[in-house]
Scaffold this motif. Structure first.
Motif, PDB file in Angstrom:
ATOM      1  N   TYR A 127     -15.123 -40.384  -8.152  1.00  0.00           N
ATOM      2  CA  TYR A 127     -14.629 -39.524  -7.082  1.00  0.00           C
ATOM      3  C   TYR A 127     -14.128 -40.349  -5.915  1.00  0.00           C
ATOM      4  O   TYR A 127     -14.749 -41.343  -5.523  1.00  0.00           O
ATOM      5  N   SER A 178     -10.799 -38.452  -9.387  1.00  0.00           N
ATOM      6  CA  SER A 178     -10.718 -37.065  -8.957  1.00  0.00           C
ATOM      7  C   SER A 178     -11.378 -36.933  -7.589  1.00  0.00           C
ATOM      8  O   SER A 178     -11.973 -37.879  -7.065  1.00  0.00           O
ATOM      9  N   ASP A 179     -11.241 -35.743  -7.005  1.00  0.00           N
ATOM     10  CA  ASP A 179     -11.966 -35.405  -5.783  1.00  0.00           C
ATOM     11  C   ASP A 179     -13.169 -34.554  -6.139  1.00  0.00           C
ATOM     12  O   ASP A 179     -13.114 -33.713  -7.039  1.00  0.00           O
ATOM     13  N   LEU A 180     -14.265 -34.786  -5.438  1.00  0.00           N
ATOM     14  CA  LEU A 180     -15.464 -33.998  -5.690  1.00  0.00           C
ATOM     15  C   LEU A 180     -15.212 -32.561  -5.245  1.00  0.00           C
ATOM     16  O   LEU A 180     -14.830 -32.306  -4.099  1.00  0.00           O
ATOM     17  N   ASN A 215     -19.993 -44.007  -6.234  1.00  0.00           N
ATOM     18  CA  ASN A 215     -19.969 -43.816  -7.685  1.00  0.00           C
ATOM     19  C   ASN A 215     -20.791 -44.903  -8.353  1.00  0.00           C
ATOM     20  O   ASN A 215     -20.809 -46.051  -7.892  1.00  0.00           O
ATOM     21  N   THR A 236     -16.119 -40.470 -14.750  1.00  0.00           N
ATOM     22  CA  THR A 236     -15.388 -39.871 -13.634  1.00  0.00           C
ATOM     23  C   THR A 236     -15.762 -40.573 -12.348  1.00  0.00           C
ATOM     24  O   THR A 236     -16.949 -40.798 -12.071  1.00  0.00           O
TER      25      THR A 236
END
Length: 207
Positions: free
Chosen positions: A56, A174-176, A61, A54
């Motif tokens: 973010y 994705s967004d955190l 990351n 994943t």
């Protein structure tokens, strides 16, 4: 576990005997063992030790890949993210021919079979959420021979390491979330009685 291997240089021609035994003393004459004896061909593998990743948006990351050397490969290996999707960046790294070392829960050094590389990967805010493929490549030269490989996604559990049938590595953009709630794996309550359920809330960005 991943298949063990040994590189042996024989100083003289002759007849040699190879013995296989289980260090845990759990072997049996009825067990089936597979052995390959061949001329050593120095090479390396580029592995990803998870099946998912994943990333973010607008956050730091880390993507960790492993260079595993076989048959006596003893040279640096360059690793990079090939043709990264728009909005995703990661700098090129070089894996030196030295196994990575980690501390276990008892503060004892544990040596892994290979060199782990952490890629600092950035994802722009305008990258659309969802799954995208990431293609890592590696190149090295040893004894005048140049070798190049694509990353293999590995399936890893407590007692086996093997190539996954997933194919290419796919990252999920994705967004955190502002908060993540962790729950116990199991919870029991007796009928007619009350019980306490403890949750852990982890907040991000001062949520």
């Amino acid at each position: 576990l991943s298949d063990p291997y040994l590189v042996q240089k024989f100083e003289a021609a002759g007849r040699y005997v190879i013995k296989v035994r289980d260090t845990g003393e759990r072997g049996d004459p009825h067990f089936v063992y597979r052995m390959t004896v061949k001329k050593a061909e120095p090479d390396f593998e580029l592995q990803f030790m998870q099946v998912t990743q994943t990333l973010y948006r607008e956050r730091p990351n880390k993507v960790t890949v492993r260079v595993r050397r076989v048959d006596g490969w003893d040279a640096p290996v360059e690793v990079w993210l090939e043709e990264p999707p728009a909005g995703i960046t990661a700098a090129k790294h070089t894996a030196e021919p030295k196994n990575s070392v980690y501390k276990d829960c008892m503060a004892i050094d544990q040596i892994v079979d290979g060199t782990d590389i952490e890629f600092e990967t950035t994802v722009a805010a305008d990258v659309y959420p969802g799954a995208i493929p990431l293609r890592f490549r590696a190149r090295g030269t040893f004894e005048g021979k140049s070798v190049e490989h694509t990353l293999k996604v590995m399936f890893y559990s407590s007692n086996v390491v093997a190539p996954s049938d997933q194919g290419d590595l796919h990252a999920y953009i994705s967004d955190l979330p502002p908060m993540v709630i962790d729950t116990p794996q199991n919870f029991s309550v007796v009928a007619g009685k009350s019980a306490k359920l403890t949750l852990n809330a982890q907040r991000f960005d001062q949520a």
